[in-house]
Scaffold this motif. Structure first.
Motif, mmCIF file in Angstrom:
data_model
loop_
_atom_site.group_PDB
_atom_site.id
_atom_site.type_symbol
_atom_site.label_atom_id
_atom_site.label_comp_id
_atom_site.label_asym_id
_atom_site.label_seq_id
_atom_site.Cartn_x
_atom_site.Cartn_y
_atom_site.Cartn_z
ATOM 1 N N PHE A 156 -48.703 64.711 24.382
ATOM 2 C CA PHE A 156 -47.733 65.079 25.410
ATOM 3 C C PHE A 156 -48.295 64.795 26.780
ATOM 4 C CE2 PHE A 156 -45.794 67.300 22.036
ATOM 5 C CZ PHE A 156 -44.460 67.432 22.397
ATOM 6 N N SER A 177 -46.904 65.570 30.971
ATOM 7 C CA SER A 177 -45.918 66.370 31.685
ATOM 8 C C SER A 177 -45.909 66.026 33.166
ATOM 9 C CB SER A 177 -46.256 67.859 31.521
ATOM 10 O OG SER A 177 -45.469 68.647 32.376
ATOM 11 N N GLN A 235 -42.592 65.645 28.835
ATOM 12 C CA GLN A 235 -41.972 66.952 29.018
ATOM 13 C C GLN A 235 -42.042 67.317 30.494
ATOM 14 O OE1 GLN A 235 -43.721 69.971 26.547
ATOM 15 N NE2 GLN A 235 -42.310 71.538 27.241
ATOM 16 N N SER A 237 -38.985 61.446 24.439
ATOM 17 C CA SER A 237 -38.782 62.790 24.973
ATOM 18 C C SER A 237 -39.364 63.842 24.029
ATOM 19 C CB SER A 237 -37.277 63.046 25.131
ATOM 20 O OG SER A 237 -36.998 64.422 25.272
ATOM 21 N N TRP A 238 -39.756 64.968 24.595
ATOM 22 C CA TRP A 238 -40.232 66.085 23.776
ATOM 23 C C TRP A 238 -39.113 66.655 22.908
ATOM 24 C CZ3 TRP A 238 -39.691 71.645 24.794
ATOM 25 C CH2 TRP A 238 -38.735 71.926 25.770
ATOM 26 N N LYS A 239 -37.867 66.334 23.234
ATOM 27 C CA LYS A 239 -36.732 66.820 22.443
ATOM 28 C C LYS A 239 -36.345 65.847 21.331
ATOM 29 C CE LYS A 239 -34.800 69.734 26.033
ATOM 30 N NZ LYS A 239 -33.614 70.033 26.846
ATOM 31 N N ASP A 279 -39.916 70.769 20.244
ATOM 32 C CA ASP A 279 -39.360 71.847 21.058
ATOM 33 C C ASP A 279 -39.028 73.075 20.216
ATOM 34 O OD1 ASP A 279 -37.178 70.733 19.777
ATOM 35 O OD2 ASP A 279 -35.948 70.551 21.564
ATOM 36 N N ASP A 291 -35.403 64.179 30.539
ATOM 37 C CA ASP A 291 -36.074 65.366 30.021
ATOM 38 C C ASP A 291 -37.449 64.990 29.492
ATOM 39 O OD1 ASP A 291 -35.627 64.204 27.544
ATOM 40 O OD2 ASP A 291 -34.366 65.792 26.781
#
Length: 182
Positions: A97, A99, A123, A159-161, A170, A182
């Motif tokens: 990840f 950010s 994220q 995306s983290w989603k 998530d 996002d």
């Protein structure tokens, strides 16, 4: 047996090595280290991290990404700080990840090579770590970034989603989908 907030949490100006072993049952991230000089985190198996949290949050102004490898855990591994030496971001069972809250920078003169099969999720904000949401750069490349994916084993930036690659990061099952920004 009780639950720990984190297995290891803190900051130091020295170096830290966490190699091998199983880390279980947390109410927050499994490992949260900040301002660590040249950390080594290898071969850890982390479980019992709450949905939507990271297995590891690691911040350092002196990252050698080759020293962070072979780890697994729900929620992935968030990296922030500066990759200062030529190094490899290895593919591992848990996604990486970055950010916009605290970016990962590839320093001038450094080359980061991303191994085939690696998954990097972005994220915007991170629970309990970033208390404001502001536009910034999640991956700030001042040196060189090489993604060495193949057709069979691509390097994936997402995306983290995005639950379709790297798992449900998530922690909401199928309740969300990735969207731009996002």
């Amino acid at each position: 047996m009780g639950y720990a907030t984190a297995g290891v949490q803190g900051s130091t100006s020295g170096s830290v090595s966490l190699v091998g072993g199983e880390w279980k049952a947390f109410t927050d991230e499994g490992i949260r280290l900040g301002a660590v000089s040249g950390p080594r985190v290898q071969g850890l198996s982390i479980s019992g991290v709450p949905a939507g949290h990271r297995a590891v949050i690691l911040y350092s102004e002196s990252l050698d990404l080759g020293q962070i490898s072979g780890n697994s855990g729900p929620g992935g591994f968030l990296l922030a700080g500066v990759a200062t030496v030529d190094s490899v971001m290895h593919a591992q069972p848990a996604p990486w990840f970055v950010s916009s809250c605290h970016s990962l920078k590839v320093a001038e003169g450094a080359t980061v090579t991303i191994e085939a099969g690696a998954v990097i999720k972005g994220q915007a904000s991170v629970p309990n770590w970033c208390f404001t949401s502001y536009p910034s750069i999640a991956l700030d490349v001042r040196g060189l970034l090489k993604a060495n994916g193949t057709a069979e084993d691509p390097v994936t930036f997402t995306s983290w989603k995005d639950d379709s690659v790297g798992g449900d990061s998530d922690g909401d099952g199928d309740d969300s989908s990735p969207v731009a920004g996002d």
